[in-house]
Design a protein around this motif. Structure first.
Motif, mmCIF file in Angstrom:
data_model
loop_
_atom_site.group_PDB
_atom_site.id
_atom_site.type_symbol
_atom_site.label_atom_id
_atom_site.label_comp_id
_atom_site.label_asym_id
_atom_site.label_seq_id
_atom_site.Cartn_x
_atom_site.Cartn_y
_atom_site.Cartn_z
ATOM 1 N N ASN A 176 3.213 -1.144 9.911
ATOM 2 C CA ASN A 176 4.633 -1.461 9.707
ATOM 3 C C ASN A 176 5.146 -1.091 8.313
ATOM 4 O OD1 ASN A 176 7.170 -2.420 10.335
ATOM 5 N ND2 ASN A 176 6.649 -4.580 10.103
ATOM 6 N N PRO A 177 5.018 0.170 7.907
ATOM 7 C CA PRO A 177 5.480 0.553 6.569
ATOM 8 C C PRO A 177 6.984 0.423 6.376
ATOM 9 C CG PRO A 177 4.903 2.502 7.870
ATOM 10 C CD PRO A 177 4.429 1.312 8.648
ATOM 11 N N GLU A 178 7.760 0.434 7.470
ATOM 12 C CA GLU A 178 9.210 0.274 7.346
ATOM 13 C C GLU A 178 9.577 -1.063 6.697
ATOM 14 O OE1 GLU A 178 8.776 2.443 11.421
ATOM 15 O OE2 GLU A 178 7.596 1.097 10.143
ATOM 16 N N LEU A 179 8.722 -2.077 6.903
ATOM 17 C CA LEU A 179 9.000 -3.385 6.319
ATOM 18 C C LEU A 179 9.040 -3.309 4.797
ATOM 19 C CD1 LEU A 179 9.417 -6.437 6.570
ATOM 20 C CD2 LEU A 179 6.931 -6.712 6.739
ATOM 21 N N ASP A 202 -0.241 10.221 6.078
ATOM 22 C CA ASP A 202 0.574 10.028 7.286
ATOM 23 C C ASP A 202 -0.327 10.138 8.504
ATOM 24 O OD1 ASP A 202 2.628 9.757 9.059
ATOM 25 O OD2 ASP A 202 3.404 11.789 8.808
ATOM 26 N N ALA A 203 -0.534 9.017 9.200
ATOM 27 C CA ALA A 203 -1.460 8.996 10.330
ATOM 28 C C ALA A 203 -0.808 9.360 11.655
ATOM 29 C CB ALA A 203 -2.120 7.628 10.442
ATOM 30 N N ASP A 204 0.467 8.982 11.839
ATOM 31 C CA ASP A 204 1.077 9.176 13.159
ATOM 32 C C ASP A 204 2.541 9.608 13.100
ATOM 33 O OD1 ASP A 204 2.388 6.910 12.330
ATOM 34 O OD2 ASP A 204 1.588 5.591 13.894
ATOM 35 N N GLY A 205 2.973 10.143 11.975
ATOM 36 C CA GLY A 205 4.362 10.567 11.837
ATOM 37 C C GLY A 205 5.267 9.499 11.241
ATOM 38 N N SER A 206 4.710 8.336 10.922
ATOM 39 C CA SER A 206 5.522 7.242 10.389
ATOM 40 C C SER A 206 6.103 7.549 9.014
ATOM 41 C CB SER A 206 4.691 5.954 10.308
ATOM 42 O OG SER A 206 4.345 5.483 11.592
ATOM 43 N N LEU A 207 5.460 8.430 8.268
ATOM 44 C CA LEU A 207 5.940 8.731 6.919
ATOM 45 C C LEU A 207 7.366 9.259 6.948
ATOM 46 C CD1 LEU A 207 5.566 9.020 3.885
ATOM 47 C CD2 LEU A 207 4.403 11.204 4.293
ATOM 48 N N ASN A 208 7.660 10.155 7.867
ATOM 49 C CA ASN A 208 9.024 10.696 7.968
ATOM 50 C C ASN A 208 10.024 9.608 8.331
ATOM 51 O OD1 ASN A 208 8.331 13.315 7.269
ATOM 52 N ND2 ASN A 208 7.939 13.935 9.390
ATOM 53 N N THR A 209 9.620 8.692 9.193
ATOM 54 C CA THR A 209 10.487 7.574 9.571
ATOM 55 C C THR A 209 10.801 6.703 8.363
ATOM 56 O OG1 THR A 209 9.513 7.544 11.797
ATOM 57 C CG2 THR A 209 10.712 5.572 11.095
ATOM 58 N N VAL A 210 9.791 6.445 7.565
ATOM 59 C CA VAL A 210 9.965 5.598 6.376
ATOM 60 C C VAL A 210 10.843 6.298 5.347
ATOM 61 C CG1 VAL A 210 8.741 4.541 4.431
ATOM 62 C CG2 VAL A 210 7.800 4.363 6.739
ATOM 63 N N LYS A 211 10.619 7.576 5.150
ATOM 64 C CA LYS A 211 11.442 8.329 4.199
ATOM 65 C C LYS A 211 12.904 8.349 4.645
ATOM 66 C CE LYS A 211 8.013 11.453 2.154
ATOM 67 N NZ LYS A 211 7.594 12.867 1.985
ATOM 68 N N ILE A 241 3.014 -6.115 -8.210
ATOM 69 C CA ILE A 241 2.920 -6.874 -6.953
ATOM 70 C C ILE A 241 2.343 -5.941 -5.891
ATOM 71 C CG2 ILE A 241 4.147 -8.109 -5.115
ATOM 72 C CD1 ILE A 241 4.447 -9.672 -7.547
ATOM 73 N N PHE A 242 1.378 -6.445 -5.126
ATOM 74 C CA PHE A 242 0.834 -5.668 -4.012
ATOM 75 C C PHE A 242 1.367 -6.259 -2.716
ATOM 76 C CE2 PHE A 242 -2.176 -4.323 -0.805
ATOM 77 C CZ PHE A 242 -2.520 -3.029 -1.205
ATOM 78 N N ILE A 243 1.929 -5.396 -1.860
ATOM 79 C CA ILE A 243 2.468 -5.878 -0.591
ATOM 80 C C ILE A 243 1.682 -5.288 0.578
ATOM 81 C CG2 ILE A 243 4.782 -6.380 -1.442
ATOM 82 C CD1 ILE A 243 5.696 -3.676 -0.271
ATOM 83 N N ASN A 244 1.418 -6.129 1.563
ATOM 84 C CA ASN A 244 0.704 -5.736 2.770
ATOM 85 C C ASN A 244 1.585 -6.107 3.959
ATOM 86 O OD1 ASN A 244 -1.632 -4.825 4.287
ATOM 87 N ND2 ASN A 244 -2.014 -6.972 4.772
ATOM 88 N N PRO A 288 5.135 -12.034 10.042
ATOM 89 C CA PRO A 288 5.216 -10.572 10.190
ATOM 90 C C PRO A 288 6.640 -10.105 10.464
ATOM 91 C CG PRO A 288 4.211 -11.569 12.132
ATOM 92 C CD PRO A 288 4.317 -12.650 11.094
ATOM 93 N N ASN A 289 6.923 -8.889 10.003
ATOM 94 C CA ASN A 289 8.207 -8.239 10.251
ATOM 95 C C ASN A 289 9.385 -9.098 9.790
ATOM 96 O OD1 ASN A 289 9.447 -5.879 11.114
ATOM 97 N ND2 ASN A 289 9.931 -6.724 13.122
ATOM 98 N N HIS A 290 9.217 -9.743 8.634
ATOM 99 C CA HIS A 290 10.229 -10.665 8.122
ATOM 100 C C HIS A 290 10.537 -10.292 6.682
ATOM 101 C CE1 HIS A 290 12.288 -14.434 7.194
ATOM 102 N NE2 HIS A 290 12.270 -14.725 8.485
ATOM 103 N N ALA A 291 11.479 -9.374 6.516
ATOM 104 C CA ALA A 291 11.796 -8.846 5.186
ATOM 105 C C ALA A 291 12.309 -9.939 4.260
ATOM 106 C CB ALA A 291 12.823 -7.726 5.300
ATOM 107 N N SER A 292 13.128 -10.847 4.779
ATOM 108 C CA SER A 292 13.676 -11.912 3.940
ATOM 109 C C SER A 292 12.585 -12.838 3.428
ATOM 110 C CB SER A 292 14.717 -12.719 4.722
ATOM 111 O OG SER A 292 15.834 -11.925 5.055
ATOM 112 N N GLY A 293 11.658 -13.179 4.312
ATOM 113 C CA GLY A 293 10.559 -14.050 3.914
ATOM 114 C C GLY A 293 9.670 -13.400 2.868
ATOM 115 N N MET A 294 9.406 -12.119 3.047
ATOM 116 C CA MET A 294 8.580 -11.412 2.077
ATOM 117 C C MET A 294 9.311 -11.271 0.749
ATOM 118 S SD MET A 294 6.319 -7.947 2.658
ATOM 119 C CE MET A 294 4.952 -8.847 3.422
ATOM 120 N N CYS A 295 10.615 -11.029 0.807
ATOM 121 C CA CYS A 295 11.418 -10.931 -0.409
ATOM 122 C C CYS A 295 11.399 -12.256 -1.171
ATOM 123 C CB CYS A 295 12.849 -10.537 -0.055
ATOM 124 S SG CYS A 295 13.931 -10.316 -1.485
#
Length: 344
Positions: A176-179, A202-211, A241-244, A288-295
């Protein structure tokens, strides 16, 4: 000294990070084990054939086979090689890496029992998967954590003037790199000088999506591509800060490395993560998948320097126990004990 065949994805290309075979194998070599490896073939069918051929070619000279075992298509490598080892009367040890192996146990129970009931033992790097397997009725599951050489990870004291986020993983949907981008966007509202660096192939094309997502939100993100370990460890000095962000995980080595480097970790609370990080003690866990919580978690680290320092110190002390000096005896025991013996 024992002669070992290590079966795994021994690839070295632009789309993959270091795998277990490339980390544990050389460490065992340094302890005097005679190591053989399969396979470095990029084509999956050729890789499987190479694994089979290497096992057949060497089996009379081998004492044991290690098999990196994952939950995706690579699960079938473990199935084929384990049964070949049984036919050849050769001991084997599956090493349980796949964060979604629990699903495999449910979807393929007969094949799972063929692999894991007939092994010398089953090694789980995470307490999470050990518990999953034991709850499913499997025996002889031993816990040997992923290991690092702590001397290679200098503990750094960092400047906390603004959030400087570091993400290190393969660009893959399950991670979930988009997060990271969505978190960064929210963080910019509070810290306009915040920055984000994303390291990995880039393992599956996700890099372009993130960019594309970063461009959509007018965000400047540093993408380094795949880096050698020494390179990203050196780069980490510039971040605080390291984010996972993953949706599925087991016991990621990159998080262990971040903890060793003195980077406070904010991670999604999935899979094996709560078995590695105790929330509010040596890291922060969010849904998971909670940008506000991670922020909010990132901001809390900046608002409370005392808490931040305690998390960092506790994390470093925890992962110091994963140093190879302490772990190698566990591997020596696993490789030398009798099949089905007590390895605790």
């Amino acid at each position: 000294m024992k002669k070992v065949l290590y079966i795994g994805n021994n690839l070295n290309n632009k789309t993959s990070n270091l795998s277990g075979i490339q980390i544990l194998g050389p460490l065992l070599e340094n302890e005097g084990y005679v190591m053989h490896y399969a396979s470095s073939k990029s084509n999956k069918l050729l890789r499987l054939l190479d694994m089979v051929w290497t096992t057949l070619r060497l089996f009379k000279r081998l004492d044991i086979v290690l098999i990196d075992t994952y939950s995706t298509q690579n699960f079938y490598y473990a199935l084929v090689i384990s049964q070949l080892c049984r036919f050849l009367n050769l001991d084997y040890i599956p090493i349980l890496h796949g964060g979604n192996l629990a699903s495999r146990l449910n979807s393929h129970p007969k094949w799972s029992h063929l692999i894991f009931d007939n092994s010398k033992c089953n090694v789980s790097p995470s307490l999470f998967l050990k518990e999953v397997f034991e709850n499913a009725g499997f025996k002889n599951i031993i816990h040997i954590p992923n290991t690092i050489k702590i001397e290679n990870y200098p503990f750094e004291h960092r400047n906390y003037d603004a959030p400087k986020l570091l993400w290190v993983r393969s660009f893959s949907k399950i991670y979930n790199p988009e997060l990271a981008i969505l978190l960064f966007k929210k963080l910019k509202d509070t810290y306009p000088k915040a920055s984000l660096c994303m390291v990995g192939p880039d393992a599956d094309g996700s890099l372009n999506t993130v960019k594309a997502l970063a461009h959509q939100h007018h965000l400047t993100v540093k993408f380094t591509g795949k880096l050698e370990k020494k390179q990203w460890v050196s780069l980490s000095k510039d971040y605080n800060i390291f984010i996972n962000t993953t949706n599925l995980d087991n016991m990621p080595l990159s998080v262990i490395e971040a903890m060793a480097l003195g980077l406070p970790v904010v991670s999604t609370n999935v899979g094996g993560m709560p078995y590695l990080i105790e929330n509010e003690l040596d890291g922060l866990l969010v849904q998971p998948n909670h940008a506000s919580g991670m922020c909010s978690a990132v901001i809390s680290l900046f608002n409370n320097s005392e808490k931040r320092a305690q998390l960092i110190d506790n994390a470093r002390k925890k992962v110091e126990k994963f140093d190879w000096i302490d772990i190698k005896s566990l591997w020596a025991n696993a490789l030398s004990s009798n099949k089905g013996g007590n390895l605790s």
